[in-house]
Design an enzyme around this catalytic site. Structure first.
Site, mmCIF file in Angstrom:
data_model
loop_
_atom_site.group_PDB
_atom_site.id
_atom_site.type_symbol
_atom_site.label_atom_id
_atom_site.label_comp_id
_atom_site.label_asym_id
_atom_site.label_seq_id
_atom_site.Cartn_x
_atom_site.Cartn_y
_atom_site.Cartn_z
ATOM 1 C CG LEU A 1 -2.132 0.910 1.248
ATOM 2 C CD1 LEU A 1 -3.046 0.615 0.068
ATOM 3 C CD2 LEU A 1 -2.888 0.752 2.552
ATOM 4 C CG ASP A 2 1.330 3.509 -3.632
ATOM 5 O OD1 ASP A 2 2.154 2.580 -3.718
ATOM 6 O OD2 ASP A 2 0.664 3.918 -4.601
ATOM 7 N N PRO A 3 2.729 4.832 0.414
ATOM 8 C CG PRO A 3 4.980 5.404 0.683
ATOM 9 C CD PRO A 3 4.029 4.768 -0.293
ATOM 10 C CB ALA B 1 -2.673 4.538 -0.138
#
Length: 306
Positions: free
Chosen positions: A56-58, A60
């Site tokens: 999960l992207d930073p 997000a």
């Protein structure tokens, strides 16, 4: 007067790593990387082994399932599951990263209205060809695409077939739209925003992103970092990741064979003839495998004290 230095904790006083088996369904906050989140959970529980099921992207927030100990053997079952997101698209510009972290590469004054957006959403559902963002974790000749992109190299990623089950516009105001998505493994929400913006002729990038579901795990299951140390129920069972496949109970003798990697013959009217199942003995997870003509062949064996 000299300032008193804080004393270092002796090496022997550090918490001893222990065997922890199960799942933590973390509600990751914005700004934290998935790797850091795993490290925080691992340290908080003094666990020997941990890993996550889907980056999960930073920028997000939302569901980041973290497997501990024997649960790491069930990670593929979670990663292959469906995922759900709620994301905000900012219209009028496209960026290098397809989100707010990148530099604007093109801009326009054109903005869509809700009816236009809803008319275009069906084009991006079903099996679609999607080019992943240049800043992604996909490997190119052994290197991560985002590492190459940060070094200034031109990254050419090939289109991939992904499954997008549902896209729904739930709010629109000004140059922002909030969209819900249900999709399969390998789908990039940032690419959806980028491609939708191009199709509408108004460009777009993700301004906010929250993951609300990963496989069997939803926001209802999620806990925060602060909950991990204080709530014993935060640690879920290993087999919760296997909830979408059938289970069978086996005898102690059968369990012993499975744990040695040997197949067993299933008997009885209710025994499955084929397909993937997981086996338990006295309520303890023993193995996951495939049934072929009434024979269970184990592919993953668990050491949970059976």
């Amino acid at each position: 007067m000299s300032e008193e230095r804080p004393q270092r904790r002796p090496h022997g006083d550090r918490p001893k790593k222990r065997d922890v088996n199960g799942w933590i369904i973390l509600d990751k906050g914005v700004g934290m990387t998935s790797t850091h989140a795993v490290a925080v959970v691992k340290r908080g529980l003094s666990a020997k082994k941990a890993g996550h099921a889907g980056t999960l992207d930073p920028l997000a927030s939302g569901i980041l399932p973290i497997a501990l100990g024997e649960a790491t053997k069930t990670v593929p079952f979670v990663m292959d599951g469906r995922k759900s997101y709620v994301f905000t698209v900012a219209w009028g510009s496209e960026t290098t990263t397809d989100d707010t972290e990148g530099d604007v590469v093109e801009a326009t004054d054109k903005l869509p209205d809700p009816s236009e957006i809803e008319a275009f959403l069906p084009r991006f559902t079903g099996q679609v060809q999607q080019v992943p963002p240049r800043f992604s974790a996909i490997k190119i000749q052994g290197e991560r695409a985002y590492d190459l992109a940060r070094d200034g190299e031109v990254v050419e990623l090939q289109p991939r077939t992904v499954q997008i089950d549902r896209l729904a516009l739930i709010h629109h105001e000004g140059n922002r739209s909030v969209i819900e998505a249900d999709c399969g493994k390998g789908t990039y929400v940032r690419a959806i925003a980028r491609d939708l913006g191009r199709a509408l002729g108004c460009l777009g990038h993700v301004a906010a992103l929250r993951r609300t579901r990963v496989g069997p795990f939803t926001e209802h299951d999620a806990v925060t970092v602060d909950d991990i140390a204080t709530d014993p129920a935060a640690l879920r069972s290993v087999e919760i990741a296997l909830s979408e496949i059938p289970s069978i109970a086996v005898s102690r003798d059968m369990a012993g064979r499975l744990m040695r990697g040997q197949s067993i013959i299933l008997r009885g009217r209710e025994a499955p003839l084929s397909g993937k199942v997981y086996a338990t003995c006295n309520g303890i997870l023993i193995a996951v495998g495939d049934v072929e003509r009434g024979e269970l062949v184990p592919h993953r064996v668990f050491n949970l004290g059976a």
